[in-house]
Write a protein that holds these residues in place. Sequence first.
Motif, PDB file in Angstrom:
ATOM      1  N   GLU A  62      -7.727  46.311  -4.549  1.00  0.00           N
ATOM      2  CA  GLU A  62      -6.989  46.947  -5.645  1.00  0.00           C
ATOM      3  C   GLU A  62      -7.493  48.363  -5.891  1.00  0.00           C
ATOM      4  N   GLU A  90      -2.085  33.282  -4.662  1.00  0.00           N
ATOM      5  CA  GLU A  90      -1.950  34.098  -5.871  1.00  0.00           C
ATOM      6  C   GLU A  90      -2.449  35.520  -5.625  1.00  0.00           C
ATOM      7  N   ASP A  91      -3.576  35.649  -4.926  1.00  0.00           N
ATOM      8  CA  ASP A  91      -4.126  36.972  -4.618  1.00  0.00           C
ATOM      9  C   ASP A  91      -3.181  37.764  -3.716  1.00  0.00           C
ATOM     10  N   ASN A  93       0.028  37.496  -3.563  1.00  0.00           N
ATOM     11  CA  ASN A  93       1.174  37.918  -4.364  1.00  0.00           C
ATOM     12  C   ASN A  93       0.833  39.046  -5.332  1.00  0.00           C
ATOM     13  N   LYS A  94      -0.444  39.186  -5.686  1.00  0.00           N
ATOM     14  CA  LYS A  94      -0.869  40.313  -6.519  1.00  0.00           C
ATOM     15  C   LYS A  94      -0.868  41.618  -5.729  1.00  0.00           C
TER      16      LYS A  94
END
Length: 278
Positions: A62, A90-91, A93-94
């Motif tokens: 990020e 989930e990561d 998709n972030k």
Amino acid sequence: MDIVDCHFHVYELERFKYPWPTPGMKIYRNYFPCQFEKAIEGTNVKHAIFVQCLNSSIAEAEWVIDMASRHNIIKGVVAGLDLTSPSLEEDINKLKPSGLFKGVRHILDMEKEDWIICDDVSQGLHTLAKYDITFDVLVRPHHLKYVPQVVSKHTSTKFVINHIAKPPFNTGKLDGWREDMAEIAKYPNVYCKISGLISEQEPDTWKSIDYQPYIDHILSVFGVDRCMYGSDWPVFDMVDATYKQNLKVTRNVLSKLSDADQRKIFKENAIKFYNLEL
């Protein structure tokens, strides 16, 4: 010919806790994209892909994705996501919406030797394929015996061997490594980075090493369509080499190739492998 450098690093010692480099090493200091941009001045490098320095860290990815908004040189990010984590999907998709998240890598030096064939890692690789995410394979020669089992099981996942698996350039020996790389190259979903050639050598010997036999073998088994260039900046600072010197080493070992084949290795294959939007 514009060049895509498919393997560079940045890090900020005060921001993250890095297991490597360690205090006392020449490269134990901050490296930012602006320094990379300065290093490539006078070369044809126009695009680059950041490769993780930290295992199991979405925060690092990020951070680099944020910097990419101010440094157009960064066209892709290979993140250090935890393949064994229940939050892997989930990561992914972030990071996906950024358009820069292209791959995952894990530093195997910090794991048990057979980590890559573990069941939970296998499940993670299956998830990467689901999202068309690549996997950078950072291995040394003693890991290579496990790679065919993995890449043959995950034929929908694209793999790339980093730094031609770090053979013992300083000894000139190809035995073992040569056979293992030939076996891995049989699988069409595996590519190879011609990168990191001088990074782990010595300041007084890296210029005299004959890298050609190793590169000739890689080209013979993977072919020009599955090889790509990476610098491994700034690791070669440890041998007191500049970016131009590092690039020259790679150009020299590929000089026998046609212009079209060199274009594949220095640009086109990286675009294809990482689905870059240039």
